[in-house]
Write an enzyme that holds these catalytic residues in place. Structure first.
Site, mmCIF file in Angstrom:
data_model
loop_
_atom_site.group_PDB
_atom_site.id
_atom_site.type_symbol
_atom_site.label_atom_id
_atom_site.label_comp_id
_atom_site.label_asym_id
_atom_site.label_seq_id
_atom_site.Cartn_x
_atom_site.Cartn_y
_atom_site.Cartn_z
ATOM 1 N NE ARG A 37 49.957 53.932 41.465
ATOM 2 C CZ ARG A 37 49.546 53.023 40.615
ATOM 3 N NH1 ARG A 37 48.580 53.313 39.763
ATOM 4 N NH2 ARG A 37 50.101 51.828 40.576
ATOM 5 C CE LYS A 201 44.989 33.630 36.684
ATOM 6 N NZ LYS A 201 45.259 33.902 35.330
ATOM 7 N N GLY A 358 49.734 47.044 44.122
ATOM 8 C CA GLY A 358 48.551 46.307 43.683
ATOM 9 C C GLY A 358 47.652 45.916 44.824
ATOM 10 N N GLY A 381 52.708 45.770 39.262
ATOM 11 C CA GLY A 381 53.447 45.035 38.222
ATOM 12 C C GLY A 381 54.931 45.318 38.291
HETATM 13 P P1 AMP Z 1 46.745 38.967 42.587
HETATM 14 O O1 AMP Z 1 46.227 40.050 41.679
HETATM 15 O O2 AMP Z 1 47.387 37.845 41.890
HETATM 16 O O3 AMP Z 1 47.580 39.524 43.730
HETATM 17 O O4 AMP Z 1 45.456 38.304 43.238
HETATM 18 C C1 AMP Z 1 44.618 38.998 44.084
HETATM 19 C C2 AMP Z 1 43.284 38.318 44.055
HETATM 20 O O5 AMP Z 1 43.424 36.988 44.456
HETATM 21 C C3 AMP Z 1 42.277 38.952 44.988
HETATM 22 O O6 AMP Z 1 41.267 39.552 44.227
HETATM 23 C C4 AMP Z 1 41.778 37.787 45.813
HETATM 24 O O7 AMP Z 1 40.370 37.780 45.963
HETATM 25 C C5 AMP Z 1 42.199 36.583 45.000
HETATM 26 N N1 AMP Z 1 42.344 35.377 45.833
HETATM 27 C C6 AMP Z 1 43.019 35.277 46.987
HETATM 28 N N2 AMP Z 1 42.885 34.053 47.505
HETATM 29 C C7 AMP Z 1 42.099 33.353 46.669
HETATM 30 C C8 AMP Z 1 41.589 32.019 46.679
HETATM 31 N N3 AMP Z 1 41.868 31.184 47.669
HETATM 32 N N4 AMP Z 1 40.813 31.636 45.649
HETATM 33 C C9 AMP Z 1 40.536 32.497 44.656
HETATM 34 N N5 AMP Z 1 40.995 33.764 44.589
HETATM 35 C C10 AMP Z 1 41.758 34.180 45.599
#
Ligand code: AMP
Length: 401
Positions: A37, A201, A358, A381
């Site tokens: 950054r 999620k 991110g 974000g």
């Molecule tokens: P996000 O911040 O929504 O982009 O999510 C990233 C996070 O999702 C990372 O820390 C990953 O470890 C987690 N992640 C990816 N795949 C899975 C999975 N199959 N089950 C649980 N967590 C996951």
């Protein structure tokens, strides 16, 4: 193209220019562990210095929530910027961010000088977009430049409030670049346009899924969110991460894809384990099973080998690829294979490749593919909200051209 006044459209010689940067860098024992950054902010600063502006930098760092926490001071940023620019960046700390010492330092500035103010989130009003702090920030400058893409999805004093009390507000090169790359990819893509979404999620990415389905030709789903889609298809997903409240939403999205004639790719196989790794990089035993046959006591933690191949093939035939969110628990080397395969496919293609910030940016850089991407966003974000099709308040607040 972004229709906002930029640093190329303003006259800054002899003027005090307040520049909102995104210096929200990770620190470990006072050392900056990822300076992307800072590097990304240099072109705007250098341009303003070259034009003889008196450059007053500001940023937030972490979440001090209105307290002057020394571990979130911008002092290390001033030192590193001094090295990167080859010119002194004078740190003028004040727990209130703006105060008497700041005013005298600004008065003493010569054309081309640079100072850095303290963490804007030392002030509680910052994140509430309060008028008093916005006015204080405006009082030190004649021109405001916003180059902080990472906070563009928030309306705070230092990126939005301040613009009400300054005559001229422009965007910096980084902001312009981010919006141009993301905007072109999404709204004017060379086709086929493949969008890849992963991460934890479904609930965090509802609007992104829906908006990208309208814009892209193929939408690829991986990561934790894939299992809610698989369950919506009627599959047994065992102990995998599932957002039960979003199953109907996933069905809607699958219907929407069909109605629009878009390809929606879901995992056909998956790496499973008995439990989530704890700590996250712990040794773990996995097996790869069909996505339709996840054993009841197992959880899916990465896409499987066939899926990785299928996703890589889809990337191969694309002209534009936008990626946000890892394909699995990439923090664990055994569960990073799907994410590595997708990153490798992006690295190998001549297509325009855009990485949302991110975790996906961290994954791509950590895995050593950073230099091979067309653009890696500095804002997680903010890039997600942009991909949702939302207007970013930090961008909207700048003067139109
Ligand atoms: P996000 O911040 O929504 O982009 O999510 C990233 C996070 O999702 C990372 O820390 C990953 O470890 C987690 N992640 C990816 N795949 C899975 C999975 N199959 N089950 C649980 N967590 C996951």
């Amino acid at each position: 193209m972004l229709n906002k006044k930029s640093v190329d459209d303003i006259q800054v010689t002899g003027k005090k220019v307040l520049v909102r940067c995104d210096f929200n860098v990770p620190l470990k024992e006072g050392k900056i562990t990822d300076e992307n950054r800072l590097v990304a902010a240099l072109p705007t600063i250098q341009k303003l210095v070259k034009d003889g502006g008196r450059v007053i930098l500001c940023s937030h760092l972490g979440k001090p929530k209105g307290k002057a926490l020394p571990e979130m001071s911008l002092a290390p940023v001033a030192s590193r910027l001094t090295e990167l620019l080859g010119q002194e960046v004078k740190f003028v700390p004040n727990d209130q961010v703006v105060g008497e010492n700041v005013k005298s330092a600004v008065e003493a500035m010569k054309d081309g000088d640079i100072i850095l103010l303290e963490n804007t989130r030392y002030r509680e009003e910052e994140t509430k977009n309060g008028e008093a702090f916005s006015k204080e920030l405006a009082s030190v400058c004649e021109i405001f430049v916003n180059d902080a893409f990472g906070t563009a999805h928030r309306a705070h004093c230092s990126n939005v409030g301040v613009t009400k009390f300054v005559d001229t507000s422009a965007v910096g090169y980084l902001m312009q670049k981010e919006i141009d790359f993301l905007g072109n990819a999404v709204n004017n893509p060379q086709r086929p346009f493949v969008a890849i979404l992963g991460g934890a999620k479904v609930a965090d990415k509802l609007n992104v899924i829906s908006n990208l389905l309208e814009k892209c030709d193929t939408l690829i789903i991986g990561g934790g969110m894939a299992y809610t889609f698989l369950k919506a298809k009627g599959y047994e997903v065992g102990a995998s991460l599932v957002d039960d409240e979003k199953i109907d939403y996933c069905k809607e999205m699958m219907d929407k894809a069909e109605r629009l004639g878009k390809k929606l790719l879901l995992p056909v196989d998956t790496a499973v384990a008995k439990a989530f790794p704890d700590p996250i990089d712990a040794q773990i035993d996995i097996s790869v099973v069909s996505a339709a046959e996840i054993p009841a006591d197992m959880m899916g933690l990465d896409i499987g080998t066939q899926t990785a191949q299928m996703y890589a093939d889809a990337v191969k035939s694309a002209k534009t690829v936008v990626w946000n969110g890892p394909m699995g628990v990439f923090e664990n080397p055994v569960l990073a294979k799907g994410t590595v395969a997708v990153a490798q496919a992006l690295a190998d293609t001549d297509a325009v490749t855009i990485i949302g910030g991110g975790d996906s940016a961290a994954a791509v850089n950590q895995l050593g593919f950073g230099a091979q991407m067309t653009h890696i966003s500095t804002g997680g974000g903010a890039s997600l909200e942009f991909l949702e099709g939302k207007e970013l308040p930090g961008v909207a607040a700048a003067d139109d051209k």
